[in-house]
Design a protein around this motif. Sequence first.
Motif, PDB file in Angstrom:
ATOM      1  N   ALA A 146       0.950  -1.450   0.055  1.00 28.39           N
ATOM      2  CA  ALA A 146       0.078  -0.041  -0.136  1.00 28.39           C
ATOM      3  C   ALA A 146       0.676   1.256   0.136  1.00 28.39           C
ATOM      4  CB  ALA A 146      -0.850   0.081   1.238  1.00 28.39           C
ATOM      5  N   GLU A 147       2.097   1.279   0.774  1.00 33.57           N
ATOM      6  CA  GLU A 147       3.063   2.501   0.956  1.00 33.57           C
ATOM      7  C   GLU A 147       3.843   2.685  -0.665  1.00 33.57           C
ATOM      8  OE1 GLU A 147       7.127   3.345   2.504  1.00 33.57           O
ATOM      9  OE2 GLU A 147       5.923   2.593   3.953  1.00 33.57           O
ATOM     10  N   PHE A 148       4.231   1.390  -1.002  1.00 35.48           N
ATOM     11  CA  PHE A 148       5.022   1.647  -2.217  1.00 35.48           C
ATOM     12  C   PHE A 148       4.314   1.733  -3.656  1.00 35.48           C
ATOM     13  CE2 PHE A 148       8.045   0.111  -5.425  1.00 35.48           C
ATOM     14  CZ  PHE A 148       9.292   0.743  -5.201  1.00 35.48           C
ATOM     15  N   GLN A 149       3.000   1.078  -3.591  1.00 37.95           N
ATOM     16  CA  GLN A 149       2.179   1.085  -4.672  1.00 37.95           C
ATOM     17  C   GLN A 149       3.021   0.455  -6.074  1.00 37.95           C
ATOM     18  OE1 GLN A 149       0.142   5.057  -4.948  1.00 37.95           O
ATOM     19  NE2 GLN A 149      -1.430   4.097  -3.597  1.00 37.95           N
ATOM     20  N   PRO A 150       3.536  -0.642  -5.934  1.00 34.78           N
ATOM     21  CA  PRO A 150       4.182  -1.028  -7.352  1.00 34.78           C
ATOM     22  C   PRO A 150       3.399  -1.477  -8.333  1.00 34.78           C
ATOM     23  CG  PRO A 150       3.600  -3.061  -5.681  1.00 34.78           C
ATOM     24  CD  PRO A 150       3.217  -1.611  -5.033  1.00 34.78           C
ATOM     25  N   ASP A 151       3.964  -1.387  -9.662  1.00 38.53           N
ATOM     26  CA  ASP A 151       3.256  -1.644 -10.842  1.00 38.53           C
ATOM     27  C   ASP A 151       3.659  -3.393 -11.162  1.00 38.53           C
ATOM     28  OD1 ASP A 151       2.203   1.056 -11.859  1.00 38.53           O
ATOM     29  OD2 ASP A 151       4.487   1.248 -11.976  1.00 38.53           O
ATOM     30  N   ILE A 152       4.852  -3.598 -10.626  1.00 43.08           N
ATOM     31  CA  ILE A 152       5.054  -5.009 -10.744  1.00 43.08           C
ATOM     32  C   ILE A 152       5.496  -5.391  -9.530  1.00 43.08           C
ATOM     33  CG2 ILE A 152       6.744  -6.527 -11.783  1.00 43.08           C
ATOM     34  CD1 ILE A 152       5.151  -5.759 -13.890  1.00 43.08           C
ATOM     35  N   VAL A 153       5.117  -6.795  -9.177  1.00 38.55           N
ATOM     36  CA  VAL A 153       5.814  -7.487  -7.773  1.00 38.55           C
ATOM     37  C   VAL A 153       6.300  -8.878  -8.413  1.00 38.55           C
ATOM     38  CG1 VAL A 153       5.350  -8.543  -5.795  1.00 38.55           C
ATOM     39  CG2 VAL A 153       4.132  -6.443  -6.179  1.00 38.55           C
ATOM     40  N   HIS A 154       7.754  -8.840  -8.521  1.00 39.10           N
ATOM     41  CA  HIS A 154       8.481  -9.979  -8.867  1.00 39.10           C
ATOM     42  C   HIS A 154       8.816 -10.853  -7.688  1.00 39.10           C
ATOM     43  CE1 HIS A 154      11.706 -11.305 -11.960  1.00 39.10           C
ATOM     44  NE2 HIS A 154      11.282 -12.237 -11.290  1.00 39.10           N
ATOM     45  N   ALA A 155       8.164 -11.996  -7.622  1.00 39.61           N
ATOM     46  CA  ALA A 155       8.309 -12.931  -6.606  1.00 39.61           C
ATOM     47  C   ALA A 155       9.485 -14.082  -6.868  1.00 39.61           C
ATOM     48  CB  ALA A 155       7.096 -13.544  -6.055  1.00 39.61           C
ATOM     49  N   HIS A 156      10.471 -14.351  -6.259  1.00 43.71           N
ATOM     50  CA  HIS A 156      11.688 -15.204  -6.395  1.00 43.71           C
ATOM     51  C   HIS A 156      11.473 -16.656  -5.676  1.00 43.71           C
ATOM     52  CE1 HIS A 156      13.782 -12.242  -9.073  1.00 43.71           C
ATOM     53  NE2 HIS A 156      13.118 -11.529  -8.069  1.00 43.71           N
ATOM     54  N   MET A 157      10.503 -16.775  -4.876  1.00 42.85           N
ATOM     55  CA  MET A 157      10.286 -17.845  -3.733  1.00 42.85           C
ATOM     56  C   MET A 157       9.049 -17.957  -3.385  1.00 42.85           C
ATOM     57  SD  MET A 157      13.805 -17.097  -1.256  1.00 42.85           S
ATOM     58  CE  MET A 157      15.419 -16.980  -2.101  1.00 42.85           C
ATOM     59  N   MET A 158       8.686 -19.186  -2.963  1.00 36.78           N
ATOM     60  CA  MET A 158       7.229 -19.535  -2.914  1.00 36.78           C
ATOM     61  C   MET A 158       6.421 -18.808  -1.743  1.00 36.78           C
ATOM     62  SD  MET A 158       8.315 -22.215  -4.659  1.00 36.78           S
ATOM     63  CE  MET A 158       9.281 -23.346  -4.029  1.00 36.78           C
ATOM     64  N   THR A 159       6.875 -18.581  -0.642  1.00 35.57           N
ATOM     65  CA  THR A 159       5.977 -17.957   0.246  1.00 35.57           C
ATOM     66  C   THR A 159       5.739 -16.547  -0.333  1.00 35.57           C
ATOM     67  OG1 THR A 159       7.301 -18.779   2.011  1.00 35.57           O
ATOM     68  CG2 THR A 159       5.906 -16.884   2.759  1.00 35.57           C
TER      69      THR A 159
END
Length: 352
Positions: A79-92
């Motif tokens: 909510a604070e950063f307001q990303p356009d992309i979230v890039h997940a590298h691990m399962m959790t």
Amino acid sequence: MRIIHILNHVQEIGNGIVNVAVDLACLQAKSGYEVAVISAGGEYEKLLNIYGVKHYPLDQTRKPISIIKAAVRYRAIAAEFQPDIVHAHMMTGVILARIFKGNKYTLVSTVHNEFQRSSVLMGLADRVIAVSKAVRDSMAKRGIPENKLRVVCNGTLGSPRTRQIQDYQPLGLQRPAIATVAGMYQRKGIAELIAAFEQIAPDFPQAHLYLVGNGPDKQLFEAQAQATSVKERIHFEGFQAQPQRYLISCDIFVLASHRDPCPLVISEAREAGTAIVGTQVDGIPEALDNGQAGLLVPAKDSNALAGVLMKLLSNADMLHEWKNRANQNLQWLSVTRVHQETLAVYRELITG
């Protein structure tokens, strides 16, 4: 474009997943994007800070109370950063990012360790990056839709984490030196490498084996080495912050993995100009230009590995040729190429 990378930690312990994510975050920030990393923290926080990457601490330990706290914290960060992309590298990370996604951002995942059963969860993302063609094919067979899958092969040359190869000081290894740089896990084929070395050692009394890395199975391998007649020529070097010093100093680099999606160390060994022997599994052949840049042997076969080591050590011209071949066609292994191809995946989603 505002980008968040989410991973378990940013410790400097030779973890390929962490290294790939840190490289991407630094290069993306350098290119003018607003970038943040969410993790439990570690030594690479200093490097991220130098490149202007914001770091948000988040403990993703897989315990019920920790996961609940992580979910609340993650939601506040997003909510604070307001990303356009979230890039997940691990399962959790991919699960957390998916739960709170809504239509606030687009979710990208990278499948680094496809051999883990839970890696199919990376398919929760809108786009799934595979680190080799072998990983892409495996994930498609496991049910991830092909239209979600993209291949961005690993490459690490020019990484913000490392220096120019010529700036590393060589080590005074006892030669001919055979080395590996790998986590001390059974799946890395350390047992087969020790067995192969024991087989060839009587014919090459000057040869030494250097095992660089830490891991849970290290004691098993130490016990195996102790039981050989050449234990004094097998050296366990532990984790090294500058493995390049071993790569530029050894004669032969071996990666005897049973499974390995696309190991970063292959590109580093190629840049160092050492002769390379790798197993014919997953992304290793791709990283070796399908056998043009290194010799390939079957996995879990210490006899085949011993045979190739014997040939290289007994033929100086052949050894020299494979050192030269490792050092050709390096440009595609650059971290800049990985950065550009990853951005292309992001743009597909944002403009598509």
